[in-house]
Design an enzyme around this catalytic site. Structure first.
Site, PDB file in Angstrom:
ATOM      1  N   CYS A   3      -9.682 -22.597  15.171  1.00 20.83           N
ATOM      2  CA  CYS A   3      -9.893 -23.978  14.718  1.00 20.83           C
ATOM      3  C   CYS A   3     -11.386 -24.268  14.702  1.00 20.83           C
ATOM      4  O   CYS A   3     -12.030 -24.265  15.761  1.00 20.83           O
ATOM      5  CB  CYS A   3      -9.169 -24.965  15.632  1.00 20.83           C
ATOM      6  SG  CYS A   3      -9.537 -26.672  15.196  1.00 20.83           S
ATOM      7  N   CYS A  11     -13.346 -31.785  17.931  1.00 18.49           N
ATOM      8  CA  CYS A  11     -12.060 -32.231  18.472  1.00 18.49           C
ATOM      9  C   CYS A  11     -11.645 -31.214  19.524  1.00 18.49           C
ATOM     10  O   CYS A  11     -11.614 -30.027  19.246  1.00 18.49           O
ATOM     11  CB  CYS A  11     -11.005 -32.298  17.367  1.00 18.49           C
ATOM     12  SG  CYS A  11      -9.331 -32.571  18.008  1.00 18.49           S
ATOM     13  N   CYS A  14      -6.575 -29.823  21.550  1.00 17.88           N
ATOM     14  CA  CYS A  14      -5.734 -28.665  21.901  1.00 17.88           C
ATOM     15  C   CYS A  14      -6.394 -27.970  23.095  1.00 17.88           C
ATOM     16  O   CYS A  14      -7.084 -26.954  22.952  1.00 17.88           O
ATOM     17  CB  CYS A  14      -5.610 -27.718  20.717  1.00 17.88           C
ATOM     18  SG  CYS A  14      -4.651 -28.421  19.376  1.00 17.88           S
ATOM     19  N   CYS A  87      -7.002 -30.011  10.064  1.00 12.95           N
ATOM     20  CA  CYS A  87      -6.461 -29.701  11.412  1.00 12.95           C
ATOM     21  C   CYS A  87      -5.342 -28.661  11.301  1.00 12.95           C
ATOM     22  O   CYS A  87      -4.313 -28.910  10.671  1.00 12.95           O
ATOM     23  CB  CYS A  87      -5.940 -30.980  12.065  1.00 12.95           C
ATOM     24  SG  CYS A  87      -4.995 -30.637  13.563  1.00 12.95           S
ATOM     25  N   GLN A 211      11.279 -35.950  16.694  1.00 15.10           N
ATOM     26  CA  GLN A 211      10.686 -34.813  17.415  1.00 15.10           C
ATOM     27  C   GLN A 211       9.564 -34.215  16.564  1.00 15.10           C
ATOM     28  O   GLN A 211       9.700 -34.072  15.358  1.00 15.10           O
ATOM     29  CB  GLN A 211      11.754 -33.746  17.695  1.00 15.10           C
ATOM     30  CG  GLN A 211      13.027 -34.269  18.366  1.00 15.10           C
ATOM     31  CD  GLN A 211      12.879 -34.461  19.874  1.00 15.10           C
ATOM     32  OE1 GLN A 211      11.839 -34.183  20.451  1.00 15.10           O
ATOM     33  NE2 GLN A 211      13.925 -34.969  20.503  1.00 15.10           N
ATOM     34  N   ASN A 304      17.633 -37.996  26.829  1.00 18.12           N
ATOM     35  CA  ASN A 304      16.391 -37.479  26.244  1.00 18.12           C
ATOM     36  C   ASN A 304      15.365 -38.623  26.258  1.00 18.12           C
ATOM     37  O   ASN A 304      15.017 -39.187  25.235  1.00 18.12           O
ATOM     38  CB  ASN A 304      16.674 -36.987  24.813  1.00 18.12           C
ATOM     39  CG  ASN A 304      15.460 -36.421  24.101  1.00 18.12           C
ATOM     40  OD1 ASN A 304      15.319 -36.555  22.884  1.00 18.12           O
ATOM     41  ND2 ASN A 304      14.568 -35.779  24.812  1.00 18.12           N
ATOM     42  N   CYS A 331      10.519 -34.141  27.872  1.00 22.55           N
ATOM     43  CA  CYS A 331       9.188 -33.730  27.386  1.00 22.55           C
ATOM     44  C   CYS A 331       8.169 -33.846  28.519  1.00 22.55           C
ATOM     45  O   CYS A 331       6.964 -33.803  28.267  1.00 22.55           O
ATOM     46  CB  CYS A 331       8.769 -34.563  26.180  1.00 22.55           C
ATOM     47  SG  CYS A 331       8.699 -36.317  26.533  1.00 22.55           S
TER      48      CYS A 331
HETATM   49  C1  LIG Z   1      12.042 -38.683  23.392  1.00 14.53           C
HETATM   50  S1  LIG Z   1      12.690 -39.893  22.287  1.00 14.53           S
HETATM   51  C2  LIG Z   1      14.262 -39.164  21.969  1.00 14.53           C
HETATM   52  C3  LIG Z   1      14.899 -39.488  20.654  1.00 14.53           C
HETATM   53  C4  LIG Z   1      16.132 -38.685  20.237  1.00 14.53           C
HETATM   54  N1  LIG Z   1      16.928 -38.250  21.341  1.00 14.53           N
HETATM   55  C5  LIG Z   1      15.744 -37.540  19.343  1.00 14.53           C
HETATM   56  O1  LIG Z   1      16.189 -36.414  19.569  1.00 14.53           O
HETATM   57  O2  LIG Z   1      15.003 -37.755  18.358  1.00 14.53           O
HETATM   58  C6  LIG Z   1      13.029 -41.213  23.360  1.00 14.53           C
HETATM   59  C7  LIG Z   1      13.743 -42.382  22.699  1.00 14.53           C
HETATM   60  O3  LIG Z   1      14.072 -43.325  23.733  1.00 14.53           O
HETATM   61  C8  LIG Z   1      13.992 -44.624  23.196  1.00 14.53           C
HETATM   62  N2  LIG Z   1      13.914 -45.539  24.354  1.00 14.53           N
HETATM   63  C9  LIG Z   1      12.811 -45.888  25.070  1.00 14.53           C
HETATM   64  N3  LIG Z   1      13.161 -46.675  26.090  1.00 14.53           N
HETATM   65  C10 LIG Z   1      14.509 -46.832  26.043  1.00 14.53           C
HETATM   66  C11 LIG Z   1      15.455 -47.529  26.844  1.00 14.53           C
HETATM   67  N4  LIG Z   1      15.064 -48.226  27.909  1.00 14.53           N
HETATM   68  N5  LIG Z   1      16.757 -47.457  26.516  1.00 14.53           N
HETATM   69  C12 LIG Z   1      17.154 -46.751  25.426  1.00 14.53           C
HETATM   70  N6  LIG Z   1      16.302 -46.073  24.614  1.00 14.53           N
HETATM   71  C13 LIG Z   1      14.992 -46.103  24.923  1.00 14.53           C
HETATM   72  C14 LIG Z   1      12.776 -44.550  22.292  1.00 14.53           C
HETATM   73  O4  LIG Z   1      12.810 -45.580  21.325  1.00 14.53           O
HETATM   74  C15 LIG Z   1      12.940 -43.141  21.665  1.00 14.53           C
HETATM   75  O5  LIG Z   1      13.669 -43.205  20.473  1.00 14.53           O
END
Ligand SMILES: C[S@@+](CC[C@H](N)C(=O)[O-])C[C@H]1O[C@@H](n2cnc3c(N)ncnc32)[C@H](O)[C@@H]1O
Length: 371
Positions: A3, A11, A14, A87, A211, A304, A331
């Site tokens: 890069c 930048c 990374c 980038c 994602q 998630n 994550c």
């Molecule tokens: C890491 S993302 C996961 C999205 C989804 N599972 C995917 O695979 O694309 C986290 C999600 O949690 C939602 N979120 C954040 N706080 C929340 C809450 N208190 N209750 C429900 N959803 C929430 C966000 O809007 C976001 O869409």
């Protein structure tokens, strides 16, 4: 990955770039294994590696410079624009369109927002690419003043760059270090970007989470589907469901799946994608409040959450609820480890590291827990 921006110190985002990719992956595996601890029944599956460059399906470019020579990238410490349109972690299909977007901004007279002086209009350009190569482009503006000019010049942009299918303006009047505001103005007839992923087609709206790495996300959804099929639950919750990726992947005849997500817009997208899929429903709301208010307990829960994790209230509920299986896709392995300590009756049986974010310390890890 090479890069030139990193080498020139323009930048340094990374932060792991100087480590060979194999060492980056090994480091992430070791960190995740240490955080999850030695669980007697835990089987680690081989890490899902990413391509090293072009893996980001979304570019978040801060606009600087002048109306005649806008920069698309980041701002330096003095608030001046640094151009990063080449980038290498951004998908090639997005990189290809950035010069056209810069020329469009010039033609439409969109003055880059000057952070130190608080003047100008165009703050950010956000571009998302679907697996089909179609693009969603969002111009984050300080006000609606430039909208007529955007509309006037848009037909030529769409002619020159026919892969652009959705264009919006997002209004962010406040002088705040955030990416986007609350108001979204559609400039094209189409307002959602179809995202075919594995066995389902998701529909992405401008302000919904998606994602970052399409290939690794496809592997993640396939892995979670495999674990869910092993358990063969009749009822599943997908908490923090976003636009419905997990819920739609685990849907099956005779199975009832409920997705819960705080963003109404994401829920609308999920419902659109679920048309014709029996047994799947989505509702907008807080994941913890939904679980705590629920009378029935499903056979399996997928969570998630954002980087902060699910927190002690939801972890405590999962611990007490009697739910037999949980799939936790995280994550942030640090908050995952904290959450797992709060539900000791649910033991990790399978885990997999998925390298969603090469060259950065960030990592996705998915765990199947069974009571
Ligand atoms: C890491 S993302 C996961 C999205 C989804 N599972 C995917 O695979 O694309 C986290 C999600 O949690 C939602 N979120 C954040 N706080 C929340 C809450 N208190 N209750 C429900 N959803 C929430 C966000 O809007 C976001 O869409």
């Amino acid at each position: 990955m090479q890069c030139s921006y990193f080498d020139a110190h323009a930048c340094r985002s990374c932060t792991l770039l100087e480590l060979p990719y194999a060492d980056q992956v090994r480091g992430k595996e070791e960190r995740c294994a240490e955080l999850l601890g030695a669980a007697p029944d835990l089987q680690w599956l081989p890490t899902v590696r990413s391509r090293e460059d072009g893996y980001r399906n979304k570019a978040k470019m801060v606009v600087g410079g002048t109306v005649d020579r806008p920069t698309l990238g980041i701002l330096d410490a003095g608030g001046r624009g640094v151009d990063l349109r080449e980038c290498p972690v951004v998908a090639a299909g997005i990189r290809a369109v950035l010069p056209q977007l810069a020329r469009f901004a010039t033609r439409a007279g969109l003055t880059p927002y000057d952070v130190p002086r608080r003047r100008g209009e165009l703050k950010h350009v956000l571009v998302t690419e679907s697996p089909t190569g179609e693009l969603m482009v969002r111009f984050v503006l300080r006000s609606d003043r430039a909208l007529p000019r955007l509309r006037e010049h848009l037909p030529r942009l769409l002619q020159e760059a026919p892969r652009i299918r959705v264009v919006t303006a997002n209004l962010l009047p406040e002088h705040k270090a955030v990416l986007e505001g609350e108001v979204e103005v559609a400039l094209t007839e189409r307002t959602t970007l179809p995202m075919p992923l594995g066995r389902v087609e998701l529909d992405l709206r401008p302000r919904s989470f998606f994602q970052t790495n399409t290939d690794v996300a496809t592997a993640l959804y396939a892995q979670v589907r495999e674990w869910v099929e092993e358990v063969a639950p009749s009822t599943v919750w997908d908490l923090y469901c976003g636009v419905g990726g997990f819920a739609l992947h685990v849907a099956a005849p005779g199975r009832h799946v409920v997705g819960i997500e705080v963003s109404e817009e994401a829920v609308e997208s999920a419902r659109l994608a679920a048309r014709g899929v029996p047994g799947v429903e989505f509702a907008a709301g807080d994941a913890t409040a939904f679980a705590l208010a629920s009378v029935q307990v499903p056979d399996l829960v997928v969570v998630n959450p954002p980087r902060r994790g699910i927190g002690e209230d939801l972890a405590g509920w999962l611990e007490r609820s009697g739910v037999q299986h949980v799939v936790y896709s995280s994550c942030n392995p640090e908050t995952l480890a904290t959450d797992l300590r709060a539900m000791p009756s649910l033991r990790p049986v399978r885990a997999r590291v998925l390298d969603m974010f090469p060259h950065t310390p960030h990592v996705e890890v998915a765990v199947l827990l069974s009571r």
